[in-house]
Design a protein around this motif. Structure first.
Motif, PDB file in Angstrom:
ATOM      1  N   ASP A  87       9.864 -63.000  -3.793  1.00 51.04           N
ATOM      2  CA  ASP A  87       9.305 -63.827  -4.866  1.00 51.04           C
ATOM      3  C   ASP A  87       7.809 -64.050  -4.664  1.00 51.04           C
ATOM      4  N   PHE A  88       7.437 -64.326  -3.423  1.00 48.52           N
ATOM      5  CA  PHE A  88       6.008 -64.536  -3.170  1.00 48.52           C
ATOM      6  C   PHE A  88       5.208 -63.283  -3.498  1.00 48.52           C
ATOM      7  N   ALA A 124       5.915 -60.948  -5.645  1.00 51.87           N
ATOM      8  CA  ALA A 124       5.835 -60.760  -7.097  1.00 51.87           C
ATOM      9  C   ALA A 124       4.880 -61.762  -7.737  1.00 51.87           C
ATOM     10  N   ARG A 125       4.907 -62.985  -7.263  1.00 45.42           N
ATOM     11  CA  ARG A 125       4.078 -64.017  -7.904  1.00 45.42           C
ATOM     12  C   ARG A 125       2.605 -63.858  -7.551  1.00 45.42           C
ATOM     13  N   VAL A 158       0.178 -69.714  -3.005  1.00 43.85           N
ATOM     14  CA  VAL A 158       0.262 -68.681  -4.039  1.00 43.85           C
ATOM     15  C   VAL A 158      -1.059 -68.591  -4.804  1.00 43.85           C
ATOM     16  N   LEU A 174       2.988 -74.420  -0.460  1.00 40.59           N
ATOM     17  CA  LEU A 174       3.196 -73.026  -0.861  1.00 40.59           C
ATOM     18  C   LEU A 174       2.754 -72.761  -2.300  1.00 40.59           C
ATOM     19  N   GLU A 177      12.472 -66.737   3.558  1.00 43.32           N
ATOM     20  CA  GLU A 177      13.582 -66.697   2.597  1.00 43.32           C
ATOM     21  C   GLU A 177      13.208 -66.069   1.265  1.00 43.32           C
ATOM     22  N   ALA A 178      11.991 -66.337   0.809  1.00 47.73           N
ATOM     23  CA  ALA A 178      11.624 -65.973  -0.564  1.00 47.73           C
ATOM     24  C   ALA A 178      10.512 -64.931  -0.587  1.00 47.73           C
TER      25      ALA A 178
END
Lengths: 436, 436
Positions: free
Chosen positions: A34-35, A37-38, A325, A321, A30-31
């Motif tokens: 975002d992962f 980018a982070r 990260v 998670l 889903e993300a």
């Protein structure tokens, strides 16, 4: 999109496709952006280890599935391993192999960490891999991070937590509805809070694993689950709960980690799990249903509390998670989180020397002189009485004594002596009191 | 001891010798060996910058003192800078110089971070230095760390906090004692909770700085204090507090950071500070005295709360020193913490579009038809009424309306229209309601 394609890739192995494993995969899907980018790099799940290859696994490319976790974690294209299998021996073998091969590991496995933290962190240290386990204690509530990182400049003196949602659900329901332990355990099982074999929860073993991890982090010392004194909630009755209410308390299963200091100034660690009376004014008393909370007392920070969902697929996946990260960032950018810090190496205190207060509930003969006999038995064992409440009872008189702080050993000899008194028909229950 | 002497040394510059600076020095002295063990290197304070060199400074080697912070941070023997001066312009110059020179910075300065995070983190990124500021929000309560690190794998939707101890002390005392704002401000000043000029606290600016930092971290977007809609507590009366009680609420000054999603799915950020009615059942309602608490709602983790001492010398020093350990570890072992993450770059929502509930307290004429007029004024402005309470009042009738969620803009036009009605003698107060 261009950025995504040129970003370095981190190869991930997921071990386990239970509730948490499935949530981890769902959120990673889903993300994804975002992962990326982070992390500054793309996560790619390159293998998923399951125990039964014949079981249908929705939403997972069948080509990724394997029942050979050990080979998977050693593969060259795997940088990071997420372990959400559970159990101890098998994941220990696999996690050790991964760490030795220099693969960072994120685990939600409290039993594994509580039993083998030393061995695992040694393997991580020697290969330079990261070992993270935020999800192992109280799921999404950040407590491992705060203890390892935020409180690294402080001196933690006590950690006291409600770290098992199942038992908190049962005790809270007993308190609110006046129901029995058996009724509420049945309801917890029906609602999916309790396992078919509820022992890990209700006998306190799950909380004991977490207590070991918390004590180890808080006191920079090696503590395993074997070092934790552990009592569960099976013997807590509706009558105990109403006696707690009469004393202005509620009953909670607490994991308690304390720094003890003897007269010579020598420090030791007490880590223990048992049901306790908690005054209603204490922040932990109002933690209801299956919520978790961890209360920390530090020398400079003072009193802190962390509260939230201590279990469940999504909250546990959130904690996993967050660690993923951090571990993936280190894979991409270099660097490594601090390993387990056990430099203080404090010894575990003898449980007999731990001091707390006690709520002692007895049935006694209803005749003059009984109170004096009971009181002098406490005094003879150097246990000082704080309050006494006597009331009529079908089988005689009921006598409830709340003590001042006393050592476990002194309380034990007091109870042994009380049981030998003719005046005392039985000692119905002894429950400790904490949090004042 | 041998270990200590051979350990690498990290040169530290301390900027500021106020309450926090003195506590930092004291703790560094008291726990020297712990810091060495946790860092894997020795911290050595090599310079202390103060504004007034003639003031006596107990417990500091006079040779370390300087009034030239700028030269101090650039010295080759300084690896790490602790900034606890306060203010914005001067520390900005010094911190920028330090970061540009590759020196890691730990700051407790919320105003600085809230105003110049972008510029500071750019400087840190380009030199590879660390920039840490856990102490800038809620002192010893780990919240910067959890947002930056623990929740890095989650999606934060709301952060709502009591982040100013002074105003919480005043509002809590008004609630518990039925006292006026002026009386409780005077008491807070006497107790040292409030400054001689209380504006930063009571007008909400301090909380607004923290809201900017929290929003920035939570939503991975640049947010400065100028982006925060800010209202203070000066106008809160004893009558407001008792009206709140009548509605089952208490009044708290909240910093609220929300992810807003419009009909098209486009996301924006609302960051705002104002006094609000909080239902007594909400965890933030029971945060008393000068304690702080931050409530976080994340997509997967669910509801989390962090509670503790949000101010004071020792708690702030605890947060500073947690960051110092992390920064010093990176100096010794290499590696760097993730910088500020602003990739999402969400826009700030127009305040007029923010939706919340409202408690509108009016004095109206005591005659038939008034309620109908008032109700149709709300309806005409598309603000839906949830509850109405009318009671007798010395100057007419008192009418308290609690609305459903409505946009700020709609509420504002409703109040303008109400004020024009003959039936409405005055709108005594409009206070927002949050937390349900």
């Amino acid at each position: 999109m261009a950025e995504e394609n040129t970003a370095p890739t981190v190869g991930v192995a997921l071990l386990g496709m239970g509730t948490v494993g499935r949530e981890v995969l769902r959120i990673l899907g889903e993300a994804e952006q975002d992962f990326t980018a982070r992390i500054g790099g793309r996560l790619e799940v390159r293998g998923v280890a399951v125990s039964d290859l014949t079981k249908p696994r929705d939403g997972v490319d069948a080509a990724l599935l394997t029942d050979d976790a050990l080979s998977l974690v050693k593969r060259d294209d795997i940088d990071l391993v997420i372990e959400v299998i559970g159990g101890i021996d098998y994941p220990r073998t696999v996690v050790l192999a991964a760490l030795k091969a220099g693969k960072s590991v994120v685990t939600a496995n409290k039993a594994l960490v509580a039993a083998h933290a030393d061995e695992l962190s040694e393997a991580a240290d020697s290969s330079g891999a990261d070992l993270f386990f935020e999800a192992a204690v109280a799921a999404a509530i950040p407590v491992v991070g705060p203890l390892r990182r935020s409180l690294a400049g402080d001196k933690v003196n006590q950690v006291m937590g409600i770290v098992n949602g199942t038992t908190n659900f049962i005790l809270d329901a007993m308190d609110k509805r006046g129901a029995s332990y058996d009724e509420m355990l049945a309801e917890a099982t029906e609602l999916g809070y309790a396992e078919a074999d509820p022992s890990a929860d209700v006998d306190g073993y799950d909380a004991a694993s977490k207590a070991a991890i918390l004590a180890s982090l808080a006191f920079h010392s090696p503590v395993t689950s074997d070092d934790v004194h552990c009592e569960g909630i099976r013997d807590i009755t509706a009558e105990d709960i109403s006696a707690a209410k009469a004393a202005g308390c509620t009953v909670k299963l607490l994991a308690i980690c304390e720094r003890l200091v003897d007269e010579s100034g020598a420090e030791s660690i007490s880590a223990r799990v048992y049901p306790t009376l908690v005054p209603l004014s204490h922040p932990l008393a109002s933690v209801s249903e299956s919520f978790n909370a961890i209360f920390v007392v530090a020398e400079y920070a003072g009193r802190l509390m962390f509260y939230g969902n201590g279990a469940g697929g999504a909250p546990t996946a959130s904690a996993v998670l967050g660690d993923v990260v951090a571990a993936a960032r280190n894979v991409v950018h270099g660097g490594r989180a601090p390993g387990m810090s056990t430099y203080a190496n404090l010894p575990i205190a003898d449980f007999g020397e731990v001091r707390t207060r006690y709520h002692v509930d007895m049935t006694v003969q209803d005749r003059p002189g009984v109170l004096a006999e009971v009181a002098s038995t406490f005094a003879a064992n150097t246990v000082s009485i704080k309050t006494v409440r006597q009331e009529e009872h079908s089988e005689g008189a009921r006598l409830v004594v709340i003590t001042h702080h006393a050592a476990e050993r002194a309380l034990e000899s007091t109870v042994d002596a009380l049981k030998k008194l003719d005046a005392v028909k039985n000692v119905r229950s002894v429950i400790r009191m904490e949090g004042n």
